[in-house]
Enzyme design. Structure first.
Site, short mmCIF file in Angstrom:
data_model
loop_
_atom_site.label_atom_id
_atom_site.label_comp_id
_atom_site.label_asym_id
_atom_site.label_seq_id
_atom_site.Cartn_x
_atom_site.Cartn_y
_atom_site.Cartn_z
N ASN A 80 0.81 7.36 2.89
CA ASN A 80 1.31 6.41 3.90
C ASN A 80 2.78 6.63 4.24
O ASN A 80 3.44 5.73 4.76
CB ASN A 80 1.08 4.96 3.43
CG ASN A 80 -0.37 4.54 3.60
OD1 ASN A 80 -1.14 5.20 4.29
ND2 ASN A 80 -0.77 3.46 2.96
N THR A 91 -4.29 0.54 -3.73
CA THR A 91 -4.84 1.84 -4.11
C THR A 91 -4.83 1.89 -5.64
O THR A 91 -3.77 1.63 -6.24
CB THR A 91 -3.96 2.97 -3.52
OG1 THR A 91 -4.02 2.88 -2.09
CG2 THR A 91 -4.43 4.33 -3.96
N LYS A 142 2.11 4.78 -1.07
CA LYS A 142 1.58 6.00 -1.68
C LYS A 142 1.98 7.15 -0.75
O LYS A 142 2.34 6.92 0.41
CB LYS A 142 0.05 5.93 -1.83
CG LYS A 142 -0.69 5.66 -0.53
CD LYS A 142 -2.17 5.47 -0.78
CE LYS A 142 -2.89 5.01 0.49
NZ LYS A 142 -4.29 4.71 0.26
N ASP A 172 0.82 -1.22 0.00
CA ASP A 172 0.00 0.00 0.00
C ASP A 172 0.86 1.26 0.00
O ASP A 172 0.57 2.21 0.72
CB ASP A 172 -0.97 0.00 1.19
CG ASP A 172 -2.14 0.99 0.96
OD1 ASP A 172 -2.40 1.32 -0.22
OD2 ASP A 172 -2.76 1.41 1.94
N ASP A 174 0.77 2.48 8.37
CA ASP A 174 -0.42 1.74 7.92
C ASP A 174 -0.08 0.40 7.26
O ASP A 174 0.18 0.33 6.06
CB ASP A 174 -1.28 2.58 6.96
CG ASP A 174 -2.70 2.06 6.90
OD1 ASP A 174 -2.91 0.87 7.21
OD2 ASP A 174 -3.61 2.84 6.54
#
Length: 679
Positions: free
Chosen positions: A500, A532, A497, A495, A513
């Site tokens: 985060n 995402t 991005k 995840d 996260d």
């Protein structure tokens, strides 16, 4: 004496006037520079738009991403999935209509012939009357539809958007993952639909991918040259191979030419011929599962025969250069597979020895502004909110993540939540946020984390539009170090991005996260749809099974977004994003340099086995890329680099570097199922 004082006074007054004039000129210059910088950014974004692919009439994309990316949480799916629906017979005209509808759909058109045939087989019919609603805006959906007969109207917030008729596809996003419907679809005549549920679709794709992988593994194990390779290495070869199709009489390999490619026949037959006294003499016929050209992978050889397609042929191939990147030729036994399995199953040591209690946690309040007196919220997401807290005893700040237990259960995220705590408990890495304590009550799960006062990289990127290269290099290098730590522990992150990534007080970057992280044995694959949209790797979209390679794909997307201000594949519609990712066309803005383009293109290779970071040298290849030539990796690891990101951090109250959010007025319902017994 008095005259001298008067002269001095006049000189001081004169100097003050000069200083005031200089200050005015400086402000004027500063203002003009800001205006020019703004104009330059506008011109660059306009130029970038001119360079970018043409958008459809109903789609406009900003130069910089301005809204937070949505996330897709993976749904638990059984390891062995079976299709429970019986096949529904279709007439030739019905089959033709369905196939045409699939072929003209931006997303479904990527299915291969076998997958399309299975979809045609398993679509079921549904009949509607005038006024019947197929989809209601705001509800969660799990089916896609193809219109066989009749007309439907699509409305959003009561406003008519368009009509649907025979051959139109709608609701297809729901077969990928659980999502809210964005419009209402209602029948305006008698309507006949072909329907498919998510479970059926995912079973079709997943089963085919697993069977194909098992089949290729069996084929590879019969190759004499590869007999000493273990399953992990063979799996890496499969990840690097590409599917190629040949028509009848196509020459695949020509006798006497230099060979550099190895082939496995997936479908069809290949004739092997040799030149004898000027005549082509047939030596043998090869069929599905047989292979040729394996010697070309390990030495310079001339082809000893000609291989020609006898009818349509599909092969899986890998060339020497890619093979050498994947498997070190000099010692085929890279490592003992059993050791990898033992490492991955080693018990995780707990590192939570905190004496903190939930009662110790005191909220921090906004001191000024529209939310003055409200508790400080550092972030809000689909799975809860993060609040700034302190303790009366220590006076130290913490970020406390609070998630509704009822919400976790309704979204079937219990396992992810427990795994997130398990990972963070065990992690001791300067590039990953620390977990200090974890609590629960009847309504919420609480995780007390290290507070990174520099704020989110997302917020900073939004403020400045795009990062200067030294900042992007530093941020990406911190991510590489976090990946190195996680991948050694057999943990995929999944995840990445800007949302985060957090900055500590020194400007160093930390991953936060871990809700989508997963432990995976090397050589194995997982089949969940998670991540995402803008950052999802093609193998996740295709349900082909994925592994650690998806993290390197997302690193390439992150570098692009930091340098350009928006990800390379973006749209207001997720289907369009996935179509662009599968097309794989990276369009770089004119101001991006060659080294940056090089690392992005190598990290974002469509075949996971060819991705930078996922070949034989692993993450070392990422560190050694010329885009990172200015980075001293040792100094970074020991925190001795002056972070260029420091200039992004504002001075002020401890929450100054975060977006502001209103207080949560609602209290979650109580939840007593007991899934969190060991939390």
């Amino acid at each position: 004496m008095e005259k001298q004082l008067q002269d001095l006074r006049q000189q001081l007054e004169k100097q003050c006037l000069i200083n005031q004039e200089l200050q005015r000129q400086n402000k004027d210059l500063e203002h003009r520079l800001q205006e020019k910088e703004k104009l330059l950014q506008e011109l660059q974004s306009q130029y970038h738009e001119l360079e970018a692919p043409t958008l459809s009439a109903n789609e406009s994309e900003p130069a910089y991403r301005t809204s937070r990316a949505a996330v897709i949480a993976s749904e638990p799916i059984p390891e062995t999935v079976e299709i429970t629906r019986s096949r529904v017979k279709k007439t030739a005209s019905e089959t033709s209509l369905i196939v045409k509808a699939i072929q003209k759909n931006d997303f479904l058109s990527r299915l291969d012939d076998e997958q399309t045939a299975m979809m045609v087989d398993l679509l079921v019919v549904s009949n509607l009357k005038v006024g019947d609603e197929v989809i209601q805006e705001g509800t969660e959906g799990d089916s896609m539809y193809i219109v066989a007969d009749g007309v439907l109207v699509v409305t959003q917030a009561g406003r008519e958007l368009r009509t649907l008729s025979s051959g139109d596809v709608f609701g297809e996003l729901a077969i990928l993952y659980n999502c809210k419907r964005t419009a209402t679809v209602k029948a305006t005549s008698a309507v006949r639909l072909w329907c498919m549920e998510r479970h059926t679709y995912r079973t079709i794709i997943t089963n085919k991918s697993k069977k194909k992988r098992e089949q290729l593994m069996r084929f590879l194990k019969t190759a004499q040259t590869l007999k000493d390779l273990n399953d992990v290495q063979l799996s890496k070869i499969i990840d690097s191979m590409e599917e190629v199709k040949y028509q009848d009489k196509d020459v695949i390999v020509q006798e006497g030419t230099e060979g550099d490619t190895f082939y496995i026949i997936l479908k069809g037959e290949v004739l092997v011929t040799k030149n004898v006294n000027g005549q082509q003499k047939q030596i043998r016929r090869m069929v599905e599962g047989e292979h040729f050209g394996e010697q070309a992978l390990i030495r310079e050889v001339l082809r000893t025969a000609t291989c020609t397609a006898d009818g349509p042929v599909t092969c899986f191939s890998i060339d020497k250069e890619v093979f050498e990147e994947t498997i070190p030729i000099e010692h085929l036994e890279l490592f003992d597979d059993s050791k990898v399995l033992q490492q991955s199953r080693a018990p995780v040591k707990a590192s939570l020895s905190s004496t903190l209690t939930l009662e110790d946690m005191v909220p921090v309040f906004y001191q000024e502004g529209r939310y003055q007196g409200d508790p400080v919220t550092l972030g809000v997401g689909g799975f809860g909110r993060v609040e700034l807290v302190t303790t009366l005893k220590q006076g130290k700040y913490y970020a406390m993540k609070r998630v509704s237990k009822k919400h976790i259960v309704s979204k079937r995220q219990e396992e992810h939540m427990l795994f997130e705590k398990k990972i963070l408990k065990a992690i001791q890495c300067d590039f990953i946020v620390r977990l200090h304590a974890a609590f629960k009550d009847t309504r919420y799960i609480y995780m007390v984390m290290e507070f990174c006062s520099g704020g989110e990289i997302w917020t900073k990127l939004k403020e400045v539009g795009r990062f200067d290269e030294p900042i992007a290099v530093f941020c990406a290098a911190c991510v590489v170090e976090a990946y190195s730590y996680l991948h050694k522990k057999n943990i995929m992150y999944r995840d990445l991005k800007p949302e985060n990534l957090m900055m500590d007080v020194k400007g160093y970057i930390k991953l936060i996260d871990f809700g989508f992280a997963k432990e995976l044995v090397r050589g194995e694959k997982t089949y969940s749809f998670v991540g995402t949209p803008e950052y999802i790797a093609p193998e996740i979209i295709k349900n082909q099974g994925h592994d650690f390679a998806v993290d390197f794909w997302s690193l390439g997307i992150l570098i692009f977004e930091m340098l350009a201000g928006s990800p390379p594949f973006s749209s207001s519609e997720p289907q369009r994003i996935y179509a662009k990712i599968l097309d794989g066309v990276l369009k770089y803005p004119p101001f991006m340099n060659e080294a940056a383009k090089s690392i992005i293109s190598k990290l974002c290779r469509p075949r996971p086995g060819q991705r930078l970071g996922n070949t034989k040298n692993g993450i070392k290849d990422v560190r050694h890329h010329r885009w990172f030539s200015s980075m001293n990796w040792h100094k970074l690891r020991v925190g001795q680099i002056n972070a260029p990101t420091v200039r992004l951090i504002r001075k002020g109250p401890c929450y100054i570097n975060f977006d502001r959010f209103p207080a949560d007025q609602n209290k979650a319902d109580e939840e007593f199922s007991g899934w969190d017994r060991d939390f």
